[in-house]
Scaffold this active site. Structure first.
Site, PDB file in Angstrom:
ATOM      1  N   ASN A   9     -43.213   9.849  51.294  1.00  0.00           N
ATOM      2  CA  ASN A   9     -42.625   9.877  49.956  1.00  0.00           C
ATOM      3  C   ASN A   9     -43.539  10.697  49.050  1.00  0.00           C
ATOM      4  O   ASN A   9     -44.614  10.247  48.667  1.00  0.00           O
ATOM      5  CB  ASN A   9     -42.456   8.456  49.420  1.00  0.00           C
ATOM      6  CG  ASN A   9     -41.761   8.439  48.072  1.00  0.00           C
ATOM      7  OD1 ASN A   9     -41.937   9.336  47.252  1.00  0.00           O
ATOM      8  ND2 ASN A   9     -40.955   7.416  47.846  1.00  0.00           N
ATOM      9  N   GLU A  11     -56.763   6.228  50.543  1.00  0.00           N
ATOM     10  CA  GLU A  11     -58.182   6.296  50.233  1.00  0.00           C
ATOM     11  C   GLU A  11     -58.757   7.707  50.205  1.00  0.00           C
ATOM     12  O   GLU A  11     -59.744   7.974  49.529  1.00  0.00           O
ATOM     13  CB  GLU A  11     -58.961   5.413  51.220  1.00  0.00           C
ATOM     14  CG  GLU A  11     -58.705   3.950  50.927  1.00  0.00           C
ATOM     15  CD  GLU A  11     -59.027   3.010  52.070  1.00  0.00           C
ATOM     16  OE1 GLU A  11     -60.100   2.429  52.045  1.00  0.00           O
ATOM     17  OE2 GLU A  11     -58.195   2.865  52.985  1.00  0.00           O
TER      18      GLU A  11
END
Ligand SMILES: Cc1cc2nc3c(=O)[nH]c(=O)nc-3n(C[C@H](O)[C@H](O)[C@H](O)COP(=O)(O)OP(=O)(O)OC[C@H]3O[C@@H](n4cnc5c(N)ncnc54)[C@H](O)[C@@H]3O)c2cc1C
Ligand code: SF4
Lengths: 332, 699
Positions: B588, B662
């Site tokens: 996405n 991250e």
């Protein structure tokens, strides 16, 4: 729950009386402005007044012109309104700049002029009731001196306290020699800045010369025509929403390359908004040059007695004074 | 492995839970209010080491509304599990300042707060030690580092190679302690009933909280239910349960009523984890062309006395660049400090600050462009494990990032570009993050009335996991996302791995795809007929993960920064940040972009602001609120952008994705520090890059 009484004063007399009555009770009574500092400190247990006298509804929330071109600012005026006021912006741009450089939009919408002047230090020991602090608990000691003092004072501090006054707004007010109007149980009086705040000496628990029950009703800005060219420069650890590491408020009156008059005050360096009187007198009558500015700054900062972790503030303050004065010369 | 056909994966589907969140209907842990609720507030120790001697409970029990004061003498016993951070109120020992020594329970939060303030606790005080130093005599070699990497590694003869190398960089870098500060503080509502314990909790893993808490109270896992549908951020601090979960359950048990307990912002600086400070020495040996012959990276870190957490700071260096001679190590010291834990990219974040700063120093020493230097040291296989990379597009990120950033023609001379009163500089650093995938279970269900429900105890901590899993499920079922309802955030759902290690989408997505495939098979066999009770298929991915082929799997990136440094004040402003990432297939683009630029913003904060200041005299972190613990304000975040390079990697998972939560923070601080060097000629090796670290130097 820790109970406290809340009273909303409608006029000065009843405010002062309510506060005096609260004090007479032994409960401890204080005035409540926007509460952005006081309520935080109550939550932290740093202060625990028994009576809060809300003074934000007093009819002191506007700006009046005084004879001679000064302004009288109501103590209950919100910081945002002060900064936005057209006369303040035109006559004292450094004051507008200082106010908008402080806190955030939301805090400024709540904070009052009186409360801003009387906000307490941001020293983290002061805010932590589990640790000693001479300002909060007289005689308990000052851990900042050997501990964290990076953002504390470099001038005028004492053995017993090295705190700074955190206000931005107070710095241009000190430069302007603003006059603080006070109503107290003993009557009314006026105190010129920077004389409202005091150096810590061995009674750091007292931030100002105010007596218990004294109410600030207004701040008077004396006329100072050359303040139309004035500037506030704030150095901070991030681009917004941070207290000053060092700041300077300056106004400069230059004619034919010579300094006719000037006003300089420093923030973030002392227990008070620091009026740089030595620098001012060194500059009056001297050429408006970088060398003269640097020499004036050095004369002021010669009194500095920094601690190991805040020694950087001295060269920083010097740079900022010089740069701000040069900017004012360039702008004129 | 073949990846699934994906009409919806890769599209910028709006968050499926957006409307609930913006209308306030999404209920967070603290907003649950069962009947007869009581409020708990913790009392924290005011000493850093010693023991509780006396708790004067009588002093508060007479106050109005107080129900109980609980401390080690009267607290319900819990099982002595290994994780001593969780065996709270079981002994008088105090291991760090701010440790919870008592809990007060009251009818209102105000009464509980006041009683907690008034509760008198007397201590027997012992001298404490809270200062991390690389030469601390207590330094030891942990058995392994987080999560289970070898503590040290060595290949060839690095010392000899450094001795022969024509160019050597030998520098020590430090990073301070940092606190996560998710905007939602840790909160738990604990309810005991005949069936056991229900916890409304703010966590990155409902399954892990259940698995940890059940044995603590001697319960089978089925008797504990953890409900956590919405979480306001975690960054690792909610990856494992902390004391507040146990305290809420203990208090509820003691008073026989549901109990609500939240950590305050100030308390979070002691009781919900933080990133260890690090001292890191990096030595690089290279020839004049910048080809590395030796890489040595040693880290010194702290952990608590109650529990060991060994941040894997130098592990990233084992894989990053080619060099025949290499060594990495970790040493820890147990101090009287709160328990450190995972914080966004543990290991990579501090480690890559040091390594990528050192690479910049090497580029300067060799007179080579720092992008080129990295390209020259690109390994063909994982340098220490010898494994092929499943995909590695660091070079592409560096090249494409450099092109978009406008790197070409950069004058390497430091301290010579001025714009007004600012010195201007640019810097680059590599970024990377490992690809983890953990076993999970999922159930896909065809509803009788049409549509599908997919269930998994995954956690959406604000990342968009619920949305992305909806897309994955839709593709696996061959239906539109509107046909799929995802249920996450509840331990009663099929067990799922933690929202950590950037492994969520890969781990949960695999389970979701397999469950949907299994359901599709069943439906197929029934010619699409859904019985009145619905149809279900459940899977467990443990077996599939075990048979994963050996590869070195990592995502890569390149971070570019432009900074302006005020000549008079040393104030650093990041004018521009551009991240280029190669992280498999992006499912996405909207939520991915948020993760990338969010990570980069956190990296910017780390570079310039974030720092938990240890009070050596008293032994706690001093700056315990958001006025004092600075992270970037909006005004600091001017121009942050990210893009990605499409990557086809069949060795990952059915979606072909790598984790993206991250990597955005990794390398950012080095890129900023390198840009500050380029701007000023000053090499700041200690984070954060505060103005006082520059004011005495060139500016
Ligand atoms: C997160 C944060 C960031 C901030 N950053 C900055 C910053 O960058 N720069 C800056 O300058 N400030 C900053 N502030 C401080 C802010 O400016 C002060 O909190 C505010 O000005 C106080 O005004 P108030 O009306 O809310 O005062 P209150 O909190 O209501 O009162 C403060 C004190 O003044 C007394 N008082 C109030 N009114 C009167 C009166 N009329 N007469 C006598 N006594 C009175 C009260 O009894 C109390 O002791 C920040 C505050 C916060 C919370
Ligand atoms: S500097 Fe002042 S306010 Fe800070 S700890 Fe010392 S006495 Fe208290």
């Amino acid at each position: 729950m820790r109970p406290f009484a809340y009273e909303r004063a409608a006029d000065v007399r009843s405010a002062v009386a309510a506060c005096a009555a609260g004090m007479a009770d032994g409960a401890g009574a204080v005035y409540l402005g926007g509460g952005t500092n006081l309520v935080d400190l109550m939550r932290l247990g740093v202060v625990s007044p028994g009576v809060l006298v809300d003074v934000t509804r007093l009819p002191f929330d506007g700006v009046e012109e005084t004879a001679g071109g000064g302004l009288l600012i109501g103590a209950a005026m919100r910081n945002s309104d002060l900064a936005a006021h057209p006369l303040v912006r035109r006559r004292y741009p450094m004051l507008t700049q200082a106010v908008v450089a402080g806190a955030s939009g939301q805090v400024r919408n709540m904070a009052t002029v009186g409360g801003n002047l009387l906000q307490r230090t941001r020293c983290s020991y002061f805010q932590d009731v589990t640790k000693p602090c001479n300002k909060r608990a007289p005689g308990s000691g000052c851990p900042a001196r050997n501990g964290d003092h990076r953002n504390l004072a470099v001038i005028g501090q004492s053995e017993s306290c090295v705190a700074t006054h955190p206000s931005d707004m107070a710095v241009p007010l000190a430069a302007l020699g603003a006059i603080v109007h006070i109503e107290g149980p003993g009557g009314s009086r006026k105190v010129p800045m920077p004389g409202l705040h005091r150096l810590p000496g061995d009674t750091p628990e007292r931030d100002t010369v105010l007596e218990p029950g004294d109410l600030i009703t207004a701040v008077e800005l004396p006329p100072l025509p050359f303040a139309v060219r004035s500037r506030y420069r704030k150095v901070r650890d991030r681009a917004s929403f941070a207290f000053a590491v060092v700041s300077v408020a300056a106004a400069l009156d230059v004619e034919d390359g010579m300094v006719r008059d000037c006003r300089i005050a420093l923030g973030g360096v002392a227990h008070v908004p620091w009026r740089a009187e030595r620098a001012e007198s060194a500059l009056r009558g001297s050429p408006a040059t970088e060398a003269a500015f640097a020499q004036a700054a050095d004369e002021e900062l010669a009194q500095a007695t920094p601690l190991p972790h805040n020694a950087f503030k001295v060269p920083l303050a010097r740079n900022v004074v010089v740069r701000t004065l040069l900017d004012l010369v360039e702008a004129s | 492995m073949t990846t699934v056909a994906a009409p919806y994966s890769g599209t910028a589907l709006d968050r499926v839970d957006g409307p609930e969140k913006v209308t306030g209907r999404a209920r967070y842990a603290y907003e649950h209010a069962p009947d007869d609720l009581a409020y708990a507030v913790v009392v924290q120790s005011t000493i850093a080491r010693g023991a509780v001697r006396v708790v004067d409970a009588d002093s508060v029990l007479q106050l109005p509304g107080i129900i109980a004061a609980i401390w080690h003498e009267n607290a319900p016993r819990v099982a002595p599990i290994e994780d001593a951070e969780l065996t709270v109120l079981q002994s008088p020992r105090v291991a760090y300042r701010g440790q919870v020594v008592a809990v007060v329970v009251a009818e209102t939060i105000e009464s509980a707060t006041e009683a907690a303030r008034l509760l008198r606790v007397d201590y027997q005080v012992e001298p404490h030690d809270v200062e991390l130093r690389a030469d601390h005599p207590g330094m030891y070699r942990p058995d392994h580092v987080n999560p289970d990497y070898a503590t040290d590694s060595e290949l060839g003869d690095p010392e000899a190679a450094l001795g022969f190398a024509p160019v050597v960089v030998d520098a020590t870098y430090t990073t301070p302690a940092q606190h996560h500060n998710p905007i939602e503080p840790h909160a738990t509502v604990a309810v005991w009933d005949a069936d056991g314990l229900t916890l409304y909790d703010s966590t990155q893993s409902a399954s892990a909280v259940r698995a940890t808490i059940a044995p603590l109270f001697g319960l089978p896992p089925e008797s504990v239910r953890v409900v956590s549908p919405y979480v306001g951020g975690g960054f690792g601090s909610k990856g494992a349960p902390h004391a507040q979960v146990v305290l809420a359950a203990l208090a509820a048990k003691q008073v026989g009523r549901p109990v609500k307990l939240a950590a305050t912002r100030r308390q979070m600086f002691a009781v919900t984890g933080y990133r260890t400070p690090t001292v890191q020495r990096v030595r690089l040996g290279a020839d004049e062309e910048g080809r590395l012959s030796a890489v040595v990276h040693e880290a010194f870190e702290q952990t608590a006395t109650v529990k060991e957490f060994a941040e894997q700071t130098t592990v990233v260096t084992r894989m990053m660049y080619a060099a025949p001679h290499r060594r990495t190590s970790h040493r820890l010291v147990r101090l009287d400090v709160p328990v450190p834990t995972w914080m966004r990219a543990p290991g990579e974040t501090p480690g890559m600050f040091a390594l990528e700063s050192a690479m910049d120093e090497l580029a300067v020493a060799c007179g080579i462009d720092p992008v080129e230097l990295r390209v020259r040291n690109e390994p063909t296989v994982d340098p220490e494990r010898g494994l092929p990379f499943s995909s590695r597009n660091l070079v592409a990120c560096l090249r494409e990032g450099a092109a978009r950033f406008g790197w070409a023609g950069r004058d390497p001379e430091p301290g010579v570009r001025r714009r007004g009163r600012q010195l201007i500089g640019t810097g680059v650093a590599s970024s990377t993050y490992p690809v983890y995938r953990l076993p999970s279970q999922a159930t896909a269900r065809a509803e009788p009335g049409g549509g599908f429900t997919v269930k998994i105890a995954a956690a959406d901590i604000g990342t968009g996991a619920r949305t992305v899993l909806t897309q994955i499920a839709a593709d696996a079922l061959g239906v539109a996302p509107a046909q799929v309802r995802m249920e996450v955030g509840d331990s009663a759902l099929p067990r799922a791995s933690v929202a950590g290690g950037s492994s969520g989408t890969a781990s949960w997505g695999t389970a979701v795809v397999r469950a949907c495939e299994a359901l599709t098979d069943v439906l197929h066999r029934r010619a699409g007929d859904v019985p009145p009770g619905g149809l279900e298929a459940s899977v467990d991915t443990a077996e599939e993960l075990r048979s994963q082929r050996p590869f070195s799997r990592h995502a890569y990136g390149a971070q570019f920064a432009e900074v302006g440094v005020d000549l008079d004040t040393g104030e650093v402003r990041v004018l521009r940040l551009l991240g280029a990432f190669a992280a498999g297939r992006i499912i996405n683009p909207k939520t991915a972009r948020s993760q990338f630029i969010g990570g980069m913003t956190m990296g910017l904060s780390m570079a310039l602001f974030e720092e938990s200041v240890m009070d050596v005299e008293f032994g706690d972190y001093l700056n315990r609120d958001l006025a004092q613990y600075h992270f970037a304000a909006c005004a600091d975040v001017r121009d942050v952008d990210a893009f990605w390079i499409e990557e086809e990697d069949p060795e990952l998972n059915p979606m072909g994705s790598k984790g993206i939560g991250e990597i955005g923070i990794v390398g950012t601080a080095a890129a900023v520090a390198n840009a500050v060097y380029h701007a000023t000629g000053l090499r700041v090796r200690d984070l954060p890059i505060r103005l006082d670290r520059l004011i005495g130097g060139a500016v």
